[in-house]
Design a protein around this motif. Structure first.
Motif, PDB file in Angstrom:
ATOM      1  N   ARG A   1      15.877  31.947 -95.293  1.00 34.93           N
ATOM      2  CA  ARG A   1      16.170  33.010 -95.854  1.00 34.93           C
ATOM      3  C   ARG A   1      15.741  33.831 -95.439  1.00 34.93           C
ATOM      4  NH1 ARG A   1      19.034  32.346-100.961  1.00 34.93           N
ATOM      5  NH2 ARG A   1      19.406  29.684-101.120  1.00 34.93           N
TER       6      ARG A   1
ATOM      7  N   ILE B   1      22.022  25.889 -88.473  1.00 36.34           N
ATOM      8  CA  ILE B   1      21.344  26.011 -89.233  1.00 36.34           C
ATOM      9  C   ILE B   1      19.819  26.407 -89.095  1.00 36.34           C
ATOM     10  CG2 ILE B   1      23.023  26.477 -91.064  1.00 36.34           C
ATOM     11  CD1 ILE B   1      20.810  23.269 -92.282  1.00 36.34           C
TER      12      ILE B   1
ATOM     13  N   ARG C   1      21.201  33.045 -96.440  1.00 35.77           N
ATOM     14  CA  ARG C   1      21.293  31.910 -95.391  1.00 35.77           C
ATOM     15  C   ARG C   1      21.621  32.622 -93.782  1.00 35.77           C
ATOM     16  NH1 ARG C   1      23.517  29.991-100.888  1.00 35.77           N
ATOM     17  NH2 ARG C   1      21.754  28.363-101.372  1.00 35.77           N
TER      18      ARG C   1
ATOM     19  N   ARG D   1      27.369  28.432 -99.443  1.00 38.32           N
ATOM     20  CA  ARG D   1      26.607  27.987 -98.805  1.00 38.32           C
ATOM     21  C   ARG D   1      27.299  27.638 -96.914  1.00 38.32           C
ATOM     22  NH1 ARG D   1      22.072  25.541 -99.211  1.00 38.32           N
ATOM     23  NH2 ARG D   1      21.581  25.352-101.332  1.00 38.32           N
TER      24      ARG D   1
ATOM     25  N   ASP E   1      18.858  22.735 -96.066  1.00 35.83           N
ATOM     26  CA  ASP E   1      19.164  23.592 -96.622  1.00 35.83           C
ATOM     27  C   ASP E   1      18.455  24.979 -95.498  1.00 35.83           C
ATOM     28  OD1 ASP E   1      19.519  26.750 -98.298  1.00 35.83           O
ATOM     29  OD2 ASP E   1      18.247  26.502 -99.894  1.00 35.83           O
ATOM     30  N   SER E   2      18.562  26.409 -95.584  1.00 33.88           N
ATOM     31  CA  SER E   2      18.360  27.479 -94.251  1.00 33.88           C
ATOM     32  C   SER E   2      17.081  28.340 -94.674  1.00 33.88           C
ATOM     33  CB  SER E   2      19.440  28.070 -93.801  1.00 33.88           C
ATOM     34  OG  SER E   2      19.891  29.269 -95.020  1.00 33.88           O
TER      35      SER E   2
END
Length: 427
Positions: A334, A90, A354, A382, A331-332
């Motif tokens: 966006r 990611i 994502r 996710r 978390d990636s």
């Protein structure tokens, strides 16, 4: 163009791609290319160091990597280094690896995307051709990649290679040549002991070699393990260890008896992911996103997952024993991604998607090279894997000083084509 090149997947209607097609490649700017390339080179060194420790009999390395592997398939070809892998990453300001994938099904897609988008795939195919590949040997239980591998064989024919795509069950003692191994070494356990000896002690030269550790889900867990970190730092040096620590999500094996550790996961569920690392009665539980559980989805489902970890079976499947690992949730970034709407055949936009980068690396006499890859985008889950709700785009970058770079990537919206529809993909 991609359909004409043979891209398909069983279960999808004829004339329909198995994913949503991006309107343009995902262009990696110079800093991202540098970061991804540095990380790929560091991963080769890391795997070499782990292989070195395994060869020397390090108990923790052997315990983690040997889990679920029959004794006769452990520690094969330790004198040969890994040659190729795909990193699943990611981007969270920088690339962060979630998995090292040694058996990747993206080589055929790279050829088709070259035809459709004009993004070169020659680096990947030149690397395979230079190995003198004569066979692609396929896991007999993997029946969905036939079209993909047929594209690979057809492209290698342009290099004068007559490549046969065959299941491992057809290999005989007299079979010779160089084979791209489209099967994890651990999964050779499906064959009889006699046939396993033919496969592992015969006259075939494999790409990659047969060391089972390359395909172990827990391979990244050794990076931060207190029993192995000092030896890895000694072998790799502090600088490279820093690159690896920054480039991997923290992860560790889960001990069913460690109730305190499970309590930590229960208390901080939104910060963790649990993955199946082995399930002897259901190999598909470790494929793709099937055995991946996110704590943020639901407190009730998370409690059920942790209860299954505690007793050592797959969630909701008490007769399917399993082993697990936990990984920190990263978390990636966006992106807004323009793509071709499959119904209207018009430009549409997937907002706030994502990303998963999937760069493919090869190491040979020319050194470590980034040779191909794609990016996958979803805004429904996710689990950023290829599938019907995912947009897929080939990776584009300037491959040498004479290359003309593609349009720069905006941090939030890729591509320059207009999109007249907002696409809220849903399962």
């Amino acid at each position: 163009m991609m359909l004409a090149e043979g891209v398909t997947f069983p279960g999808r209607p004829d004339g329909e791609l198995p994913w949503l097609a991006a309107l343009e490649p995902f262009t990696m700017d110079a800093p991202l290319v540098a970061a991804v390339t540095e990380l790929g080179s560091a991963v080769f060194a890391y795997v070499d160091a782990v292989q070195h420790l395994y060869r020397d009999g390090d108990p923790e390395v052997r315990t983690l990597l040997d889990a679920g592997t029959p004794p006769d398939l452990r520690g094969l070809e330790l004198d040969r280094p890994v040659q190729t892998f795909r990193l699943d990453c990611i981007t969270a300001g920088r690339p962060v690896v979630t998995e090292i994938e040694e058996v990747y099904g993206n080589a055929g897609k790279a050829h088709a995307m070259e035809a459709a988008y004009g993004v070169p795939a020659s680096g990947l195919y030149d690397a395979f051709a230079a190995q003198g590949v004569t066979h692609i040997l396929v896991d007999d239980q993997v029946t969905t990649y036939g079209p993909e591998l047929a594209i690979v064989a057809r492209r290698l024919a342009d290099h004068g290679a007559d490549v046969q795509v065959r299941p491992f069950s057809t290999v005989r003692a007299a079979t010779t040549g160089t084979a791209w191994r489209f099967c994890y070494t651990t999964d050779l356990a499906q064959y009889t002991p006699d046939h396993r000896r033919t496969l592992t002690r015969g006259r075939i030269n494999y790409v990659n070699p047969l060391f089972h550790g390359y395909g172990a889900k827990l391979l990244p867990a050794l990076l931060r393990h207190p029993a192995t970190e000092p030896a890895l730092t000694r072998l790799l040096g502090a600088v490279r260890m820093g690159v690896l620590r920054a480039g991997f999500a923290p992860c560790h094996a889960l001990d069913p008896a460690d109730t305190a550790g499970l309590d930590v996961l229960a208390a901080d569920r939104r910060g963790w992911v649990v993955k199946v690392t082995d399930s002897p009665h259901d190999r598909t539980a470790t494929w793709g996103s099937r055995g991946v559980y996110f704590g943020e989805h639901s407190a009730a489902s998370w409690r059920q997952v942790l209860a299954s970890v505690h007793v050592g079976h797959l969630p909701r499947r008490p007769h399917a024993p399993a082993q697990f690992m936990a990984a920190r949730l990263i978390d990636s970034d966006r992106f807004g991604v323009p793509f071709l709407h499959p119904d209207s055949q018009r430009a549409a936009l997937m907002p706030q998607a994502r990303i998963r980068l999937a760069p493919i690396f090869f190491r040979d006499s020319k050194g470590v090279r980034l040779v191909a890859g794609h990016a996958t985008f979803v805004n429904t889950s996710r689990k950023v894997h290829l599938g019907r709700p995912a947009v897929c785009a080939p990776l584009d970058w300037a491959r040498d000083t004479g290359s003309k770079p593609s349009p720069a990537v905006n941090n939030r919206v890729i591509g320059s084509a207009g999109a007249d529809t907002i696409w809220h993909a849903c399962h």
